[in-house]
Design a protein around this motif. Sequence first.
Motif, PDB file in Angstrom:
ATOM      1  N   LEU A  99      30.865  -2.500  14.797  1.00 45.78           N
ATOM      2  CA  LEU A  99      30.559  -0.777  15.273  1.00 45.78           C
ATOM      3  C   LEU A  99      28.813  -1.384  14.396  1.00 45.78           C
ATOM      4  O   LEU A  99      28.729  -1.901  14.025  1.00 45.78           O
ATOM      5  CB  LEU A  99      31.092  -0.002  14.210  1.00 45.78           C
ATOM      6  N   PRO A 100      27.659  -0.759  15.575  1.00 43.95           N
ATOM      7  CA  PRO A 100      26.631  -0.965  14.815  1.00 43.95           C
ATOM      8  C   PRO A 100      25.456  -0.797  13.695  1.00 43.95           C
ATOM      9  O   PRO A 100      26.794   0.723  13.091  1.00 43.95           O
ATOM     10  CB  PRO A 100      25.335   0.125  16.027  1.00 43.95           C
ATOM     11  N   GLY A 101      25.348  -1.779  13.360  1.00 41.79           N
ATOM     12  CA  GLY A 101      24.436  -1.462  11.524  1.00 41.79           C
ATOM     13  C   GLY A 101      25.748  -1.610  10.334  1.00 41.79           C
ATOM     14  O   GLY A 101      25.289  -1.517   9.249  1.00 41.79           O
ATOM     15  N   ARG A 103      28.024  -3.625   7.806  1.00 42.47           N
ATOM     16  CA  ARG A 103      28.692  -5.010   6.939  1.00 42.47           C
ATOM     17  C   ARG A 103      29.017  -4.928   6.630  1.00 42.47           C
ATOM     18  O   ARG A 103      29.309  -3.463   5.170  1.00 42.47           O
ATOM     19  CB  ARG A 103      27.200  -4.803   6.651  1.00 42.47           C
TER      20      ARG A 103
END
Length: 121
Positions: A99-101, A103
């Motif tokens: 998923l974007p972003g 971590r």
Amino acid sequence: MIFISDYDGTLSHGSIQKGAISQQDLQAIARFRAAGHTFGIATGRALDYMRADLARFDLNPDFIIGANGGIALMDGKEHRYSVFTPEALTAFALELQALPGMRMVFCDAYTYTTPIFLDDL
């Protein structure tokens, strides 16, 4: 009768590193147990951290439910619980990592000491 207490901010007051259990609470727990009742702790903490902290107060509950229900210490034995197989957990984590972003950091064996970054897998 069974009494189960949360730990941080409930039974133990103060910071996680310097929490304290009041003498009044320790005495009440001792009276409760002396009356034949069962006392336990439920916490988000890992068992190793709980054992070390409780040793400071010479408190040995009848059981500890740790890691938000993922592990329990009963009758001197550790019991681990999971709704995921290791393979399913890895697949789920890799989906989340995509998923974007996102971590993510994982830690080993309920000790929270060795981070494992998915980027390194």
